[in-house]
Enzyme design. Structure first.
Site, mmCIF file in Angstrom:
data_model
loop_
_atom_site.group_PDB
_atom_site.id
_atom_site.type_symbol
_atom_site.label_atom_id
_atom_site.label_comp_id
_atom_site.label_asym_id
_atom_site.label_seq_id
_atom_site.Cartn_x
_atom_site.Cartn_y
_atom_site.Cartn_z
ATOM 1 N NE ARG A 1 6.894 -11.802 0.569
ATOM 2 C CZ ARG A 1 6.345 -12.341 1.640
ATOM 3 N NH1 ARG A 1 7.052 -13.121 2.447
ATOM 4 N NH2 ARG A 1 5.077 -12.122 1.923
ATOM 5 C CG HIS B 1 2.951 2.742 12.634
ATOM 6 N ND1 HIS B 1 2.672 3.709 13.581
ATOM 7 C CD2 HIS B 1 2.470 1.587 13.133
ATOM 8 C CE1 HIS B 1 2.034 3.140 14.600
ATOM 9 N NE2 HIS B 1 1.904 1.849 14.354
ATOM 10 C CB SER C 1 -0.937 -0.026 1.210
ATOM 11 O OG SER C 1 -1.663 1.171 1.313
HETATM 12 P P1 NDP Z 1 1.253 -3.804 2.922
HETATM 13 O O1 NDP Z 1 0.786 -4.992 3.661
HETATM 14 O O2 NDP Z 1 0.339 -3.128 1.983
HETATM 15 O O3 NDP Z 1 2.594 -4.156 2.106
HETATM 16 C C1 NDP Z 1 3.595 -4.872 2.695
HETATM 17 C C2 NDP Z 1 4.743 -5.139 1.739
HETATM 18 O O4 NDP Z 1 5.707 -5.921 2.436
HETATM 19 C C3 NDP Z 1 4.338 -5.934 0.512
HETATM 20 O O5 NDP Z 1 5.107 -5.486 -0.573
HETATM 21 C C4 NDP Z 1 4.698 -7.356 0.905
HETATM 22 O O6 NDP Z 1 5.060 -8.153 -0.196
HETATM 23 C C5 NDP Z 1 5.905 -7.165 1.754
HETATM 24 N N1 NDP Z 1 6.037 -8.256 2.732
HETATM 25 C C6 NDP Z 1 5.078 -8.737 3.563
HETATM 26 N N2 NDP Z 1 5.540 -9.705 4.351
HETATM 27 C C7 NDP Z 1 6.843 -9.861 4.000
HETATM 28 C C8 NDP Z 1 7.858 -10.720 4.451
HETATM 29 N N3 NDP Z 1 7.641 -11.599 5.431
HETATM 30 N N4 NDP Z 1 9.065 -10.613 3.849
HETATM 31 C C9 NDP Z 1 9.297 -9.713 2.859
HETATM 32 N N5 NDP Z 1 8.361 -8.869 2.410
HETATM 33 C C10 NDP Z 1 7.151 -8.939 2.969
HETATM 34 O O7 NDP Z 1 1.814 -2.773 4.025
HETATM 35 P P2 NDP Z 1 1.433 -1.225 4.220
HETATM 36 O O8 NDP Z 1 1.920 -0.462 3.049
HETATM 37 O O9 NDP Z 1 0.011 -1.098 4.641
HETATM 38 O O10 NDP Z 1 2.302 -0.866 5.503
HETATM 39 C C11 NDP Z 1 3.674 -0.528 5.427
HETATM 40 C C12 NDP Z 1 3.981 0.446 6.561
HETATM 41 O O11 NDP Z 1 3.251 1.649 6.338
HETATM 42 C C13 NDP Z 1 3.587 -0.046 7.948
HETATM 43 O O12 NDP Z 1 4.552 0.412 8.848
HETATM 44 C C14 NDP Z 1 2.269 0.646 8.197
HETATM 45 O O13 NDP Z 1 1.974 0.843 9.564
HETATM 46 C C15 NDP Z 1 2.534 1.973 7.510
HETATM 47 N N6 NDP Z 1 1.341 2.731 7.145
HETATM 48 C C16 NDP Z 1 0.356 2.141 6.391
HETATM 49 C C17 NDP Z 1 -0.755 2.850 6.022
HETATM 50 C C18 NDP Z 1 -1.814 2.249 5.152
HETATM 51 O O14 NDP Z 1 -2.814 2.915 4.939
HETATM 52 N N7 NDP Z 1 -1.679 1.050 4.616
HETATM 53 C C19 NDP Z 1 -0.941 4.252 6.443
HETATM 54 C C20 NDP Z 1 0.201 4.813 7.124
HETATM 55 C C21 NDP Z 1 1.271 4.043 7.483
HETATM 56 P P3 NDP Z 1 4.256 -9.488 -0.609
HETATM 57 O O15 NDP Z 1 3.273 -9.051 -1.614
HETATM 58 O O16 NDP Z 1 5.339 -10.356 -1.166
HETATM 59 O O17 NDP Z 1 3.637 -10.047 0.630
#
Ligand code: NDP
Ligand code: MG
Length: 334
Positions: A49, A109, A28
């Site tokens: 990944r 965050h 996101s």
């Molecule tokens: P998402 O869940 O949307 O994205 C996470 C990303 O991390 C994906 O690209 C995912 O890839 C990857 N990922 C997940 N698990 C693993 C793993 N075990 N190893 C390697 N890569 C991994 O996260 P958000 O964007 O929502 O959140 C990211 C940060 O932003 C957090 O700190 C959140 O608190 C913060 N935040 C989020 C907001 C929101 O509205 N979403 C608002 C403000 C802050 P894959 O597709 O391969 O799983």
């Protein structure tokens, strides 16, 4: 105490000219921040990944995603945009060893930095630039020429230079168009957790469930209970959003407004306020963070059980059926 807010003129994008920004995670926030920065002329590398839809999306958007450790090694600014519950382990295993002196660890965050799961090595700074909106809005507002407001906070190892980089970064994602509010890691993390637990997620969900069940138990039709206790909430929240509680109360009938003042305090009582304080203390003391970190280490059994239980509530069955008949609401199913 009024907040300090920074706008476009307070930030200098050229500070990022010779820097590489590593965006770890193309979810996101990652996909939105990475594309906005690239459009602002910054050098962006993606750590993502392979084998997932997010990897394919990054490729489709013209990036060449690297393994997380390689992207971390390339970045001067390393922004960890992975799910909060995996950041600690991935930081220790794949990021920390790839940082060098003068690098900046970033996040959207403060949870992991504030609660000690992401600790900057000597010579590395920590910086938070957090959009106050979901990633898709961060991207769409930027494309429209606007920007979602952001928070900025400085952590361990940070200096005035780190702050200027943070403001430049915020400008790169469009944040200074909406305003960048200065805060601290503690304030961002604690208020965010409190808000989601007490109001946005926990408080509102439980209120809706309890009210729905009260009507159904009293013999009213579940469809009526659904409309009154869940569906119409959106109309009220839209009024809050536009003009606060005052505007909502101005817009509803006098009968509704009188019911609000005279009955609301009987629902959210002194006891509820005392519980809110206890919840806040658990956040401030780190008790909630420890619980959540341990829960994830154990494979999240309690979390999964609670999720399963709530997914099969009668409220959800009724809602699913009713929403499928309301074509305009863009119904979603989990
Ligand atoms: P998402 O869940 O949307 O994205 C996470 C990303 O991390 C994906 O690209 C995912 O890839 C990857 N990922 C997940 N698990 C693993 C793993 N075990 N190893 C390697 N890569 C991994 O996260 P958000 O964007 O929502 O959140 C990211 C940060 O932003 C957090 O700190 C959140 O608190 C913060 N935040 C989020 C907001 C929101 O509205 N979403 C608002 C403000 C802050 P894959 O597709 O391969 O799983
Ligand atoms: Mg939040």
């Amino acid at each position: 105490m009024t907040a300090t807010i920074y706008y476009d003129n307070d930030a200098d994008l050229s500070l990022l000219k010779d820097k590489t920004i590593a965006i770890l995670g193309y979810g996101s926030q990652g996909h939105a921040q990475a594309q906005n920065l690239r459009d602002s002329g910054c050098n962006v590398v993606i750590g993502q990944r392979p084998g997932s839809a997010n990897y394919d999306l990054a490729v489709e958007h013209g990036f060449e995603p690297l393994p997380v450790n390689e992207a971390a090694a390339r970045g001067d600014l390393v922004n960890i945009l992975l799910p909060d519950e995996v950041q600690g382990d991935i930081f220790r295993d794949h990021i920390r060893g790839n940082l060098s002196e003068g690098n900046v660890i970033m996040c959207s965050h403060g949870f992991n930095v504030h609660f000690g799961q992401v600790e900057a090595p000597a010579g590395v700074a920590t910086l938070l630039v957090a959009p106050k909106g979901p990633g898709h809005l961060v991207r769409s507002e930027f494309e429209r020429g606007g920007g979602v407001p952001c928070l900025i906070a400085l952590g361990d190892g940070s200096s005035e230079e780190t702050k200027q980089l943070g403001l430049a970064y915020a400008k790169g994602i469009g944040g200074t168009r909406g305003g960048v509010i200065e805060t601290t890691f503690a304030e961002e993390t604690e208020t965010d957790l409190f808000g989601e637990q007490v109001v946005l997620c926990g408080g509102v969900s439980e209120l809706v469930k309890a009210a729905f069940e009260t009507l159904v138990d009293a013999g009213y039709q579940p469809e009526m209970a659904y409309f009154e206790c869940l569906h119409e909430l959106k109309l009220i929240v839209d009024l809050f959003y536009q003009g606060g509680l005052n505007y909502m109360r101005y817009s509803v009938s006098n009968t509704a407004e009188y019911g609000d003042y005279s009955r609301g305090p009987r629902v959210v009582t002194e006891e509820t306020r005392a519980e809110m304080k206890r919840i806040l203390h658990e956040i401030q003391s780190g008790q909630f963070a420890r619980e959540w970190i341990l829960e994830n280490r154990a494979g999240a059994p309690a979390f999964k059980a609670m999720r399963r239980r709530d997914r099969s509530l009668q409220l959800e069955e009724v809602g699913l059926r009713l929403r499928s008949l309301m074509s305009w609401i863009d119904a979603k199913e989990v």
